[in-house]
Scaffold this motif. Structure first.
Motif, PDB file in Angstrom:
ATOM      1  N   PRO A  69       0.816  -1.233   0.000  1.00 48.49           N
ATOM      2  CA  PRO A  69       0.000   0.000   0.000  1.00 48.49           C
ATOM      3  C   PRO A  69       0.841   1.270   0.000  1.00 48.49           C
ATOM      4  CG  PRO A  69      -0.914  -1.591   1.530  1.00 48.49           C
ATOM      5  CD  PRO A  69       0.413  -2.147   1.073  1.00 48.49           C
ATOM      6  N   GLU A  70       1.987   1.242   0.685  1.00 44.29           N
ATOM      7  CA  GLU A  70       2.831   2.435   0.734  1.00 44.29           C
ATOM      8  C   GLU A  70       3.342   2.812  -0.655  1.00 44.29           C
ATOM      9  OE1 GLU A  70       3.197  -0.220   2.625  1.00 44.29           O
ATOM     10  OE2 GLU A  70       2.658   0.500   4.633  1.00 44.29           O
ATOM     11  N   LEU A  71       3.703   1.813  -1.442  1.00 40.75           N
ATOM     12  CA  LEU A  71       4.201   2.088  -2.789  1.00 40.75           C
ATOM     13  C   LEU A  71       3.086   2.607  -3.691  1.00 40.75           C
ATOM     14  CD1 LEU A  71       6.627  -0.912  -3.433  1.00 40.75           C
ATOM     15  CD2 LEU A  71       7.162   1.394  -2.629  1.00 40.75           C
ATOM     16  N   ILE A  72       1.873   2.094  -3.513  1.00 42.53           N
ATOM     17  CA  ILE A  72       0.747   2.576  -4.316  1.00 42.53           C
ATOM     18  C   ILE A  72       0.441   4.020  -3.963  1.00 42.53           C
ATOM     19  CG2 ILE A  72      -1.672   2.220  -4.925  1.00 42.53           C
ATOM     20  CD1 ILE A  72      -1.300  -0.714  -4.243  1.00 42.53           C
ATOM     21  N   HIS A  73       0.458   4.320  -2.672  1.00 42.93           N
ATOM     22  CA  HIS A  73       0.234   5.703  -2.250  1.00 42.93           C
ATOM     23  C   HIS A  73       1.316   6.616  -2.828  1.00 42.93           C
ATOM     24  CE1 HIS A  73      -3.230   5.584   0.358  1.00 42.93           C
ATOM     25  NE2 HIS A  73      -2.771   4.517   0.964  1.00 42.93           N
ATOM     26  N   GLN A  75      -8.192   8.603 -11.221  1.00 41.22           N
ATOM     27  CA  GLN A  75      -8.314   7.390 -12.024  1.00 41.22           C
ATOM     28  C   GLN A  75      -7.626   6.220 -11.326  1.00 41.22           C
ATOM     29  OE1 GLN A  75      -7.238   7.820 -16.207  1.00 41.22           O
ATOM     30  NE2 GLN A  75      -7.616  10.023 -16.108  1.00 41.22           N
ATOM     31  N   LEU A  76      -6.445   6.468 -10.760  1.00 43.64           N
ATOM     32  CA  LEU A  76      -5.716   5.411 -10.066  1.00 43.64           C
ATOM     33  C   LEU A  76      -6.442   4.975  -8.810  1.00 43.64           C
ATOM     34  CD1 LEU A  76      -2.024   6.649 -10.464  1.00 43.64           C
ATOM     35  CD2 LEU A  76      -3.336   5.077 -11.908  1.00 43.64           C
ATOM     36  N   TRP A  77      -7.044   5.937  -8.105  1.00 44.46           N
ATOM     37  CA  TRP A  77      -7.849   5.581  -6.938  1.00 44.46           C
ATOM     38  C   TRP A  77      -8.993   4.663  -7.349  1.00 44.46           C
ATOM     39  CZ3 TRP A  77      -7.074   5.612  -1.951  1.00 44.46           C
ATOM     40  CH2 TRP A  77      -6.199   6.535  -1.371  1.00 44.46           C
ATOM     41  N   MET A  78      -9.652   4.984  -8.464  1.00 47.23           N
ATOM     42  CA  MET A  78     -10.775   4.168  -8.927  1.00 47.23           C
ATOM     43  C   MET A  78     -10.295   2.794  -9.350  1.00 47.23           C
ATOM     44  SD  MET A  78     -13.727   5.016 -11.775  1.00 47.23           S
ATOM     45  CE  MET A  78     -14.460   6.313 -10.784  1.00 47.23           C
ATOM     46  N   GLN A  79      -9.140   2.719 -10.011  1.00 49.45           N
ATOM     47  CA  GLN A  79      -8.598   1.423 -10.407  1.00 49.45           C
ATOM     48  C   GLN A  79      -8.257   0.577  -9.191  1.00 49.45           C
ATOM     49  OE1 GLN A  79      -5.792   3.240 -13.582  1.00 49.45           O
ATOM     50  NE2 GLN A  79      -5.979   1.096 -14.122  1.00 49.45           N
ATOM     51  N   TRP A  80      -7.699   1.214  -8.170  1.00 50.43           N
ATOM     52  CA  TRP A  80      -7.302   0.491  -6.962  1.00 50.43           C
ATOM     53  C   TRP A  80      -8.518  -0.111  -6.267  1.00 50.43           C
ATOM     54  CZ3 TRP A  80      -4.097   3.053  -2.427  1.00 50.43           C
ATOM     55  CH2 TRP A  80      -3.621   2.064  -1.581  1.00 50.43           C
ATOM     56  N   THR A 134       1.798  -1.994 -14.136  1.00 51.57           N
ATOM     57  CA  THR A 134       1.003  -1.434 -15.219  1.00 51.57           C
ATOM     58  C   THR A 134      -0.375  -1.100 -14.647  1.00 51.57           C
ATOM     59  OG1 THR A 134       0.077  -3.572 -15.904  1.00 51.57           O
ATOM     60  CG2 THR A 134       2.188  -2.898 -16.886  1.00 51.57           C
ATOM     61  N   GLN A 135      -1.176  -0.377 -15.403  1.00 51.26           N
ATOM     62  CA  GLN A 135      -2.505  -0.058 -14.897  1.00 51.26           C
ATOM     63  C   GLN A 135      -3.371  -1.317 -14.804  1.00 51.26           C
ATOM     64  OE1 GLN A 135      -4.222   3.878 -15.741  1.00 51.26           O
ATOM     65  NE2 GLN A 135      -2.752   4.003 -17.403  1.00 51.26           N
ATOM     66  N   HIS A 189      -5.399  -7.333 -11.078  1.00 53.06           N
ATOM     67  CA  HIS A 189      -4.848  -8.482 -10.362  1.00 53.06           C
ATOM     68  C   HIS A 189      -4.770  -8.182  -8.864  1.00 53.06           C
ATOM     69  CE1 HIS A 189      -3.478 -10.885 -13.873  1.00 53.06           C
ATOM     70  NE2 HIS A 189      -3.423  -9.697 -14.460  1.00 53.06           N
ATOM     71  N   LEU A 190      -4.412  -6.954  -8.529  1.00 51.24           N
ATOM     72  CA  LEU A 190      -4.288  -6.580  -7.122  1.00 51.24           C
ATOM     73  C   LEU A 190      -5.627  -6.692  -6.410  1.00 51.24           C
ATOM     74  CD1 LEU A 190      -2.628  -5.394  -4.770  1.00 51.24           C
ATOM     75  CD2 LEU A 190      -3.219  -3.117  -5.622  1.00 51.24           C
ATOM     76  N   LEU A 191      -6.712  -6.242  -7.060  1.00 52.39           N
ATOM     77  CA  LEU A 191      -8.026  -6.315  -6.421  1.00 52.39           C
ATOM     78  C   LEU A 191      -8.410  -7.764  -6.158  1.00 52.39           C
ATOM     79  CD1 LEU A 191     -10.673  -4.839  -5.527  1.00 52.39           C
ATOM     80  CD2 LEU A 191     -11.555  -5.423  -7.786  1.00 52.39           C
ATOM     81  N   ALA A 192      -8.246  -8.624  -7.151  1.00 53.79           N
ATOM     82  CA  ALA A 192      -8.606 -10.032  -6.980  1.00 53.79           C
ATOM     83  C   ALA A 192      -7.798 -10.667  -5.856  1.00 53.79           C
ATOM     84  CB  ALA A 192      -8.380 -10.794  -8.289  1.00 53.79           C
ATOM     85  N   THR A 193      -6.501 -10.415  -5.837  1.00 46.54           N
ATOM     86  CA  THR A 193      -5.635 -10.998  -4.813  1.00 46.54           C
ATOM     87  C   THR A 193      -5.978 -10.469  -3.430  1.00 46.54           C
ATOM     88  OG1 THR A 193      -3.854 -11.179  -6.450  1.00 46.54           O
ATOM     89  CG2 THR A 193      -3.227 -11.311  -4.127  1.00 46.54           C
TER      90      THR A 193
END
Length: 223
Positions: free
Chosen positions: A1-5, A18-23, A161-162, A167-171
């Motif tokens: 999460p720190e790297l995504i932030h 957009q990235l928030w919505m993708q996350w 990648t976007q 994959h992150l959400l599923a995992t």
């Protein structure tokens, strides 16, 4: 999460929501860029977005994390033009709609790559400052560990990648123990097989689950 932030913090103001919505939804870029202003609900406790044009052809209504909703609100305050309810939610930095044939190769991909480059540079600066501080304190082993962690972080961020957010959400939902139906509805997967194809094993989570198996220790018999 720190790297995504860190990635989101270094993204341009028009890419950040957009990235928030993708996350939080795991949706593809093509679906996100086709969301209309009227497709989003940002009221507290009812935050959601409806993707009407998805790869499967089926509409998907996904819940939005409150933090994602706040990011979208901040974006809209700067973007303006709230009267155009049927217009696209997300616009380019120049205030123009994304063209359907230019979603990934044009403004969106360039903005994402710029965000990655800035985030990696930011991580390098953080690591350098931390390593220098630790070395000054004589903590050479800790400095080496920080350098190694920074190198691993930089490699990982370079691979993001976007589409990786899907994959992150599923995992993540699998790791949190979400029922398959909940995860599938959130990400728009039509079958369990398609959902599981996106989910990846998380060894740390698997270890926690295995450690909680109700196995009785072997009885100690005295001979």
């Amino acid at each position: 999460p720190e790297l995504i932030h860190l990635l989101i913090a270094n993204a341009s103001w028009h890419l950040r929501p957009q990235l928030w919505m993708q996350w939080t939804t795991g949706q593809r870029v093509s679906a996100i860029l086709r969301v209309r202003l009227c497709d989003v609900v940002l009221a507290a406790g009812r935050e959601q977005v409806t993707f009407r044009k998805t790869k499967t052809g089926e509409p998907v209504t996904a819940s939005l994390h409150p933090a994602a909703a706040e990011a979208i609100k901040a974006y809209l305050e700067r973007r303006g033009r709230l009267w155009d309810r049927e217009g696209p939610l997300f616009l380019t930095k120049a205030g123009e709609p994304y063209s359907t044939g230019n979603d990934l190769s044009g403004h969106n991909r360039s903005a994402f790559n710029n965000a990655k480059a800035k985030a990696r540079a930011d991580r390098r600066r953080q690591a350098l400052a931390t390593c220098l501080d630790l070395r000054q304190k004589g903590q050479k082993e800790a400095a080496r560990a920080e350098a190694g962690q920074a190198w691993a972080d930089l490699r990982l961020m370079g691979q993001i990648t976007q589409h990786w957010f899907r994959h992150l959400l599923a995992t993540t939902m699998m790791a949190l123990g979400a029922p398959n139906r909940v995860a599938m509805d959130q990400g728009g997967w039509l079958t369990v097989e398609s959902f599981m194809a996106y989910a990846h094993d998380v060894p740390e989570v698997r270890r926690q689950v295995v450690d909680q198996l109700p196995l009785s220790p072997p009885s100690q018999k005295k001979g």
